[in-house]
Design a protein around this motif. Structure first.
Motif, mmCIF file in Angstrom:
data_model
loop_
_atom_site.group_PDB
_atom_site.id
_atom_site.type_symbol
_atom_site.label_atom_id
_atom_site.label_comp_id
_atom_site.label_asym_id
_atom_site.label_seq_id
_atom_site.Cartn_x
_atom_site.Cartn_y
_atom_site.Cartn_z
ATOM 1 N N ARG A 93 8.586 -34.796 18.824
ATOM 2 C CA ARG A 93 8.734 -33.469 19.244
ATOM 3 C C ARG A 93 7.963 -33.798 20.615
ATOM 4 O O ARG A 93 8.229 -33.029 21.361
ATOM 5 N N PRO A 102 19.751 -28.533 28.067
ATOM 6 C CA PRO A 102 20.242 -28.920 26.790
ATOM 7 C C PRO A 102 19.800 -31.071 26.971
ATOM 8 O O PRO A 102 20.479 -32.029 28.057
ATOM 9 N N THR A 123 16.372 -28.509 14.732
ATOM 10 C CA THR A 123 17.230 -27.752 15.404
ATOM 11 C C THR A 123 17.197 -25.952 15.339
ATOM 12 O O THR A 123 17.154 -24.748 16.130
ATOM 13 N N GLN A 124 16.113 -25.481 14.968
ATOM 14 C CA GLN A 124 14.566 -24.274 15.414
ATOM 15 C C GLN A 124 14.474 -24.281 15.983
ATOM 16 O O GLN A 124 14.305 -23.212 17.354
ATOM 17 N N GLU A 125 14.140 -25.171 16.351
ATOM 18 C CA GLU A 125 12.280 -25.383 17.331
ATOM 19 C C GLU A 125 13.291 -25.544 18.118
ATOM 20 O O GLU A 125 12.941 -25.197 19.379
ATOM 21 N N TYR A 126 14.157 -26.345 18.585
ATOM 22 C CA TYR A 126 14.799 -27.122 20.044
ATOM 23 C C TYR A 126 15.938 -26.315 19.946
ATOM 24 O O TYR A 126 16.860 -27.155 19.707
ATOM 25 N N PRO A 127 16.777 -24.976 20.075
ATOM 26 C CA PRO A 127 17.626 -24.751 20.111
ATOM 27 C C PRO A 127 19.026 -25.502 20.962
ATOM 28 O O PRO A 127 19.911 -24.934 20.516
ATOM 29 N N GLU A 128 18.507 -26.112 21.940
ATOM 30 C CA GLU A 128 20.017 -26.664 23.799
ATOM 31 C C GLU A 128 19.308 -27.823 23.247
ATOM 32 O O GLU A 128 19.766 -28.573 23.434
ATOM 33 N N ASP A 130 20.780 -31.140 21.332
ATOM 34 C CA ASP A 130 22.189 -32.142 20.278
ATOM 35 C C ASP A 130 21.783 -32.452 18.897
ATOM 36 O O ASP A 130 21.473 -33.803 20.087
#
Ligand code: AVJ
Length: 319
Positions: A93, A102, A123-128, A130
């Motif tokens: 993180r 992204p 996926t919740q914390e970093y929407p961009e 992959d």
């Protein structure tokens, strides 16, 4: 986007682990792979270790990442972060926060459940972000690391210190073989220091590391139907000056015989005999540069914490 690929063949890896146990317990001196520490209780105890006042490596590495994640990302310019042995991805993180989005994140770990939980949270914390998780083993699954632009492959926590120099050379060569121009390798290593502090980090006053070490026997009892008497052994940590590594031992308190049903194996211990459960190598900055150079990875930069206890090294690939 999140995708997780599982490459662990549990039957094959269980068989390999068992063969290693037979080899280690019938050799002299007796040894066990540190892999055996990490059952559920072992993971909880390791988590407690990272919070101990004596166990500086975890906090020292986190401090370097907190202060230098931006510098590391600037030097590596990664599109993809790969963390080998990602666990809960806590340290990733700090690097992800410094990366341009992204981006792609590849957590790589043997523990499928922990990896899935971490991926879902990310996926919740970093929407961009992959996320392309790999459940596998360093030994043979590094080839499955996907290629998305420039990759920075991180091996943190001084995990590499569990290997002896030959094992490290082999692992670095495997890694290097899978890297291409523009990829970088970020390596965390604990540094050689005052012996008393080193030993205290592996023999803390509250006895958590002792419990962590002894838990290996409980794990063998459960997993292989063995009858180790946990009260028949004591924890010991020693610093081997010549090899510059900490060794953790379980020392037999009396003559005893242990039955390991699943391996159809009887093992005898003499009073005072040591079972080596881990080596944790300590490094110098120049030594790390030399090992990486020999593996075809020229060093780009190195960072330490304020107290000079721990080291992060960023290396590229030679032409
Ligand atoms: C997870 C292998 C880096 O060597 O310091 C901590 C494990 N063993 N206390 C280390 C460990 C005892 C740790 N590594």
């Amino acid at each position: 986007m999140m995708r997780i690929e599982v490459f662990l063949d549990s039957a094959a890896s269980a068989a390999a682990l068992r063969n290693e146990v037979v080899a280690g317990l019938t050799s002299s001196p007796k040894t066990l792979s540190p892999m055996w520490f990490y059952d559920e209780r072992g993971c909880d105890l390791y988590d407690e270790i990272t919070k101990l006042p004596e166990y500086y490596p975890f906090r020292a590495e986190r401090s370097i990442l907190t202060h230098h994640a931006k510098d590391i990302v600037m030097a590596a310019q990664p599109d993809t972060l790969v963390e080998l042995g990602s666990g809960t991805s806590e340290k990733s993180r700090l690097l992800l926060d410094a990366m341009a989005m992204p981006a792609t994140y590849v957590p790589f770990d043997v523990a499928e459940a922990t990896l899935r939980d971490a991926a879902v949270a990310l996926t919740q914390e970093y929407p961009e972000l992959d996320i392309h998780g790999i459940v596998g083993d360093f030994g043979h699954d590094l080839v499955h690391i996907p290629q998305h632009g420039r990759r920075m492959i991180a091996l943190l926590g001084s995990t590499i210190g569990n290997l002896d120099p030959a094992g490290r050379a082999e692992m670095l060569a495997t890694l290097r073989a899978g890297m291409t121009s523009g990829d970088t390798f970020l390596l965390g290593t604990d540094l050689v220091k005052d012996r008393a502090r080193l030993v205290a980090a592996y023999d803390d006053a509250s006895g958590v590391t002792a419990a962590f070490n002894c838990n290996v026997l409980a794990h063998l009892n459960n997993e292989l139907h063995a009858d180790f008497d946990l009260a028949g052994f004591r924890h010991r940590a020693v610093f081997d000056e010549e090899n510059k590594w900490i060794e953790m031992h379980l020392v037999a308190l009396r003559d005893q015989s242990v039955r390991i049903d699943d391996l159809d194996l009887d093992v005898t211990f003499a009073e005072g005999e040591a079972l080596r459960t881990e080596i944790s190598a300590k490094f110098t900055p120049d030594g790390v540069v030399a090992e990486l150079r020999n593996a075809g990875m020229p060093v780009l930069d190195q960072w330490t914490d304020e107290d000079g206890d721990f080291l992060l090294t960023l290396a590229g690939v030679d032409a």
